[in-house]
Enzyme design. Structure first.
Site, PDB file in Angstrom:
ATOM      1  N   SER A   8      58.319 -51.092  55.976  1.00  0.00           N
ATOM      2  CA  SER A   8      57.475 -50.362  55.022  1.00  0.00           C
ATOM      3  C   SER A   8      56.035 -50.832  55.164  1.00  0.00           C
ATOM      4  CB  SER A   8      57.974 -50.613  53.601  1.00  0.00           C
ATOM      5  OG  SER A   8      56.989 -50.179  52.689  1.00  0.00           O
ATOM      6  N   HIS A  33      58.442 -46.662  57.495  1.00  0.00           N
ATOM      7  CA  HIS A  33      58.648 -46.230  56.108  1.00  0.00           C
ATOM      8  C   HIS A  33      57.299 -46.171  55.401  1.00  0.00           C
ATOM      9  CE1 HIS A  33      61.127 -45.752  52.460  1.00  0.00           C
ATOM     10  NE2 HIS A  33      60.210 -46.493  51.855  1.00  0.00           N
ATOM     11  N   ASP A  35      55.364 -45.245  51.782  1.00  0.00           N
ATOM     12  CA  ASP A  35      55.555 -45.072  50.340  1.00  0.00           C
ATOM     13  C   ASP A  35      54.376 -44.346  49.712  1.00  0.00           C
ATOM     14  OD1 ASP A  35      58.050 -46.541  49.833  1.00  0.00           O
ATOM     15  OD2 ASP A  35      56.926 -48.230  50.639  1.00  0.00           O
ATOM     16  N   MET A  37      52.826 -43.070  46.260  1.00  0.00           N
ATOM     17  CA  MET A  37      52.948 -43.296  44.807  1.00  0.00           C
ATOM     18  C   MET A  37      51.790 -42.614  44.091  1.00  0.00           C
ATOM     19  SD  MET A  37      53.731 -47.340  44.873  1.00  0.00           S
ATOM     20  CE  MET A  37      54.971 -48.057  45.932  1.00  0.00           C
ATOM     21  N   HIS A  66      58.641 -41.638  51.790  1.00  0.00           N
ATOM     22  CA  HIS A  66      59.330 -41.813  50.502  1.00  0.00           C
ATOM     23  C   HIS A  66      58.346 -41.426  49.399  1.00  0.00           C
ATOM     24  CE1 HIS A  66      61.042 -45.074  47.530  1.00  0.00           C
ATOM     25  NE2 HIS A  66      61.273 -43.849  47.105  1.00  0.00           N
ATOM     26  N   MET A  68      57.260 -41.129  45.792  1.00  0.00           N
ATOM     27  CA  MET A  68      57.455 -41.572  44.405  1.00  0.00           C
ATOM     28  C   MET A  68      56.411 -40.840  43.574  1.00  0.00           C
ATOM     29  SD  MET A  68      58.170 -45.534  45.303  1.00  0.00           S
ATOM     30  CE  MET A  68      57.550 -45.280  46.941  1.00  0.00           C
ATOM     31  N   MET A 137      67.304 -47.138  45.570  1.00  0.00           N
ATOM     32  CA  MET A 137      66.269 -48.121  45.222  1.00  0.00           C
ATOM     33  C   MET A 137      66.964 -49.392  44.742  1.00  0.00           C
ATOM     34  SD  MET A 137      63.348 -46.984  46.006  1.00  0.00           S
ATOM     35  CE  MET A 137      62.584 -48.514  45.500  1.00  0.00           C
ATOM     36  N   ASP A 175      66.103 -49.799  49.744  1.00  0.00           N
ATOM     37  CA  ASP A 175      64.664 -50.051  49.711  1.00  0.00           C
ATOM     38  C   ASP A 175      64.330 -50.946  48.527  1.00  0.00           C
ATOM     39  OD1 ASP A 175      61.931 -49.853  49.927  1.00  0.00           O
ATOM     40  OD2 ASP A 175      61.814 -47.719  49.429  1.00  0.00           O
TER      41      ASP A 175
HETATM   42  C1  DX5 Z   1      58.841 -49.926  46.479  1.00  0.00           C
HETATM   43  C2  DX5 Z   1      58.766 -49.213  47.799  1.00  0.00           C
HETATM   44  C3  DX5 Z   1      59.252 -50.015  48.933  1.00  0.00           C
HETATM   45  C4  DX5 Z   1      58.492 -51.289  49.192  1.00  0.00           C
HETATM   46  C5  DX5 Z   1      59.516 -52.297  49.596  1.00  0.00           C
HETATM   47  O1  DX5 Z   1      58.692 -49.059  45.437  1.00  0.00           O
HETATM   48  O2  DX5 Z   1      59.509 -48.020  47.777  1.00  0.00           O
HETATM   49  O3  DX5 Z   1      59.351 -49.259  50.138  1.00  0.00           O
HETATM   50  O4  DX5 Z   1      57.529 -51.187  50.206  1.00  0.00           O
HETATM   51  O5  DX5 Z   1      58.913 -53.520  49.665  1.00  0.00           O
HETATM   52  P1  DX5 Z   1      59.752 -54.872  49.773  1.00  0.00           P
HETATM   53  O6  DX5 Z   1      60.579 -54.777  51.008  1.00  0.00           O
HETATM   54  O7  DX5 Z   1      58.670 -55.901  49.879  1.00  0.00           O
HETATM   55  O8  DX5 Z   1      60.557 -54.997  48.523  1.00  0.00           O
HETATM   56 ZN    ZN Z   2      59.979 -46.972  49.779  1.00  0.00          ZN
END
Ligand code: DX5
Ligand code: ZN
Length: 218
Positions: A8, A33, A35, A37, A66, A68, A137, A175
């Site tokens: 990620s 990956h 993210d 947000m 991903h 969010m 998650m 994740d």
């Molecule tokens: C959290 C994200 C993850 C995050 C994971 O909301 O969706 O993808 O980057 O990070 P680690 O592996 O550090 O928990």
């Molecule tokens: Zn993620």
């Protein structure tokens, strides 16, 4: 099937993003990956289309995006054009999940659905055969570097059973809080894709850590 590893980039050093992506390119990682947000679905804001387009130009691996965000259906075409290969929406963020999944497929991306820690897997029974991926998650979404939620193993087991029952071929991705101590147990529980942010990018040698995550079953 050998499990996949998806670093990620949330935890990567953005002052040298090109170099960080290069590390993933030159490693045995399977996907990147990403993210997204929005500050509404989760209490944090990350990045959007422009950064994904930039990563697409630099990365030699498929982009596992991903979302969010609330109302992801409004932006499916934009994420496709930015370069998403796998596009995952949250179950909790979709009023018309079936329609959203169909549009993701029509655009030529692989659809994924993600569940927050307290959303039960049973809710996916009808949609499961339509999916390429289910993302469980294993922390509350929003931040990297959080502690893995231990009850997730049971949830993974329930999803494995449901996948068998429905004949679905969806990959199971986890994740949040994935590290070198829990990766083997996760794969043994039935996980197909390990996402790891902090474990990879806070390590001295990200390529070596990715290899270690890839080889946990050896
Ligand atoms: C959290 C994200 C993850 C995050 C994971 O909301 O969706 O993808 O980057 O990070 P680690 O592996 O550090 O928990
Ligand atoms: Zn993620």
């Amino acid at each position: 099937m050998n499990h996949l590893v998806a670093p990620s980039i949330l935890t990567a050093d953005f002052s040298c993003l090109k170099n960080e992506i290069k590390k993933i390119n030159n490693s045995v990682a399977d996907w990147v990956h990403i993210d997204v947000m929005d500050g509404v679905f989760v209490p944090n804001i990350s990045f959007g289309f422009h950064l994904i387009e930039t990563i697409k130009k630099l990365a030699s691996k498929p982009l596992d995006v991903h979302l969010m965000i609330v109302e992801p259906h409004k932006f499916l075409n934009e994420f496709h054009e930015a370069g998403a290969d796998v596009l995952t929406v949250h179950y909790e963020a979709c009023k018309h999940l079936h329609r959203t999944v169909q549009v993701i497929k029509t655009l030529g991306m692989k659809p994924g659905v993600s569940l927050n820690p307290l959303t039960p897997v049973d809710l996916l029974e009808e949609i499961l055969p339509e999916l390429d991926l289910v993302l469980i998650m294993t922390v509350n979404p929003g931040y990297g570097g959080q502690k893995f939620i231990e009850s997730s193993y049971e949830k993974i087991g329930n999803l494995v059973k449901l996948r068998e029952k429905t004949g679905s071929k969806a990959l199971i991705e986890v994740d949040g809080g994935v590290n070198l101590s829990n990766a083997k147990k996760l794969v043994e529980a039935g996980v197909d894709v390990l996402v790891a942010g902090n474990t990879v990018f806070s390590s001295d040698n990200p390529s070596k850590t990715i290899r270690a995550l890839k080889e946990v079953m050896r």
